[in-house]
Design a protein around this motif. Structure first.
Motif, PDB file in Angstrom:
ATOM      1  N   ARG A  66      -3.927  -2.587  17.134  1.00 34.40           N
ATOM      2  CA  ARG A  66      -2.621  -3.334  16.921  1.00 34.40           C
ATOM      3  C   ARG A  66      -1.546  -2.863  16.285  1.00 34.40           C
ATOM      4  O   ARG A  66      -0.469  -2.631  15.913  1.00 34.40           O
ATOM      5  N   PHE A  67      -2.181  -2.666  15.123  1.00 37.76           N
ATOM      6  CA  PHE A  67      -1.934  -2.514  13.460  1.00 37.76           C
ATOM      7  C   PHE A  67      -2.497  -0.858  13.379  1.00 37.76           C
ATOM      8  O   PHE A  67      -3.476  -0.832  13.380  1.00 37.76           O
ATOM      9  N   THR A  68      -1.144  -0.856  12.432  1.00 34.00           N
ATOM     10  CA  THR A  68      -2.137   1.023  11.822  1.00 34.00           C
ATOM     11  C   THR A  68      -1.068   0.662  10.436  1.00 34.00           C
ATOM     12  O   THR A  68      -0.175   0.648  10.158  1.00 34.00           O
ATOM     13  N   ILE A  69      -1.886   1.296   9.062  1.00 35.60           N
ATOM     14  CA  ILE A  69      -1.955   2.127   7.802  1.00 35.60           C
ATOM     15  C   ILE A  69      -1.348   2.671   7.669  1.00 35.60           C
ATOM     16  O   ILE A  69      -2.364   3.579   8.110  1.00 35.60           O
ATOM     17  N   SER A  70      -0.536   3.535   6.776  1.00 32.63           N
ATOM     18  CA  SER A  70      -0.308   4.897   6.475  1.00 32.63           C
ATOM     19  C   SER A  70      -0.015   4.673   4.930  1.00 32.63           C
ATOM     20  O   SER A  70       0.918   4.212   4.860  1.00 32.63           O
ATOM     21  N   ARG A  71      -0.217   5.971   4.340  1.00 34.05           N
ATOM     22  CA  ARG A  71       0.655   6.608   3.312  1.00 34.05           C
ATOM     23  C   ARG A  71       1.247   7.733   2.974  1.00 34.05           C
ATOM     24  O   ARG A  71       0.880   8.516   3.647  1.00 34.05           O
ATOM     25  N   ASP A  72       2.146   7.728   2.117  1.00 38.14           N
ATOM     26  CA  ASP A  72       2.789   8.567   2.066  1.00 38.14           C
ATOM     27  C   ASP A  72       2.631   9.072   0.469  1.00 38.14           C
ATOM     28  O   ASP A  72       3.462   8.286  -0.331  1.00 38.14           O
ATOM     29  N   ASN A  73       2.034  10.037  -0.206  1.00 38.49           N
ATOM     30  CA  ASN A  73       2.130   9.731  -1.281  1.00 38.49           C
ATOM     31  C   ASN A  73       2.764  10.795  -1.892  1.00 38.49           C
ATOM     32  O   ASN A  73       3.488  10.340  -3.604  1.00 38.49           O
ATOM     33  N   ALA A  74       3.979  11.671  -1.540  1.00 37.69           N
ATOM     34  CA  ALA A  74       4.711  12.381  -2.027  1.00 37.69           C
ATOM     35  C   ALA A  74       6.253  11.262  -2.230  1.00 37.69           C
ATOM     36  O   ALA A  74       6.492  11.330  -3.141  1.00 37.69           O
ATOM     37  N   LYS A  75       6.014  10.162  -1.672  1.00 41.35           N
ATOM     38  CA  LYS A  75       6.948   8.857  -1.741  1.00 41.35           C
ATOM     39  C   LYS A  75       6.631   7.324  -1.857  1.00 41.35           C
ATOM     40  O   LYS A  75       7.693   7.586  -2.272  1.00 41.35           O
ATOM     41  N   ASN A  76       5.414   7.848  -2.378  1.00 42.63           N
ATOM     42  CA  ASN A  76       4.611   6.805  -3.351  1.00 42.63           C
ATOM     43  C   ASN A  76       5.366   5.082  -2.248  1.00 42.63           C
ATOM     44  O   ASN A  76       5.402   3.853  -2.184  1.00 42.63           O
ATOM     45  N   THR A  77       4.837   5.122  -1.207  1.00 40.44           N
ATOM     46  CA  THR A  77       5.083   4.449   0.322  1.00 40.44           C
ATOM     47  C   THR A  77       3.995   4.260   1.012  1.00 40.44           C
ATOM     48  O   THR A  77       3.330   5.161   1.185  1.00 40.44           O
ATOM     49  N   VAL A  78       4.101   3.042   1.139  1.00 39.87           N
ATOM     50  CA  VAL A  78       2.675   2.921   2.345  1.00 39.87           C
ATOM     51  C   VAL A  78       2.972   1.562   3.306  1.00 39.87           C
ATOM     52  O   VAL A  78       4.355   0.689   3.153  1.00 39.87           O
ATOM     53  N   CYS A  79       3.238   1.807   4.603  1.00 45.56           N
ATOM     54  CA  CYS A  79       3.354   1.096   5.776  1.00 45.56           C
ATOM     55  C   CYS A  79       2.741   0.583   6.262  1.00 45.56           C
ATOM     56  O   CYS A  79       0.760   1.482   6.441  1.00 45.56           O
TER      57      CYS A  79
END
Length: 118
Positions: A66-79
């Motif tokens: 149901r949930f998905t974690i992801s990260r964008d190292n270029a933007k310093n974000t995790v969703c």
């Protein structure tokens, strides 16, 4: 030390979706293991999902599929993409950052409230 700011919480009906974001300060974000935790009223804080620097993920059994974690190292974000939400997902959701070389040092955001209710 890294500063974390969560956003994206709110009220959603059962079966709905929400996307939480966590913005991190600092120049070594890509080295951190990032996690989402949650704390429901009267309960202990629990791990929801985690993603390491190689984008290897793990999930609590209660949110798998149901949930998905992801990260964008270029933007310093995790969703955290949350689908098929249930009333029992209602909690304050916290972003966490931890360096593997400093396992006893946790960095926390202030949290964002997710309420699943009709």
């Amino acid at each position: 030390q890294v500063q974390l700011v969560e956003s994206g919480g709110g009220l959603v009906q059962p079966g709905g979706s929400l996307r939480l974001s966590c913005a991190a300060s600092g120049s070594i974000f890509n080295f951190y293991v990032m996690g989402w935790y949650r704390q429901a009223p009267g309960k202990q804080r629990e791990l929801v999902a985690r993603i390491n620097s190689d984008s290897i993920t793990m999930y609590a059994d209660s949110v798998k599929g149901r949930f998905t974690i992801s990260r964008d190292n270029a933007k310093n974000t995790v969703c955290l993409q949350m689908n098929s939400l249930k009333p029992e997902d209602t909690a304050v959701y916290y972003c966490n950052a931890r360096l593997p070389s400093l396992p006893g040092v946790d960095n926390w955001g202030k949290g964002t409230l997710v309420t699943v209710s009709s």
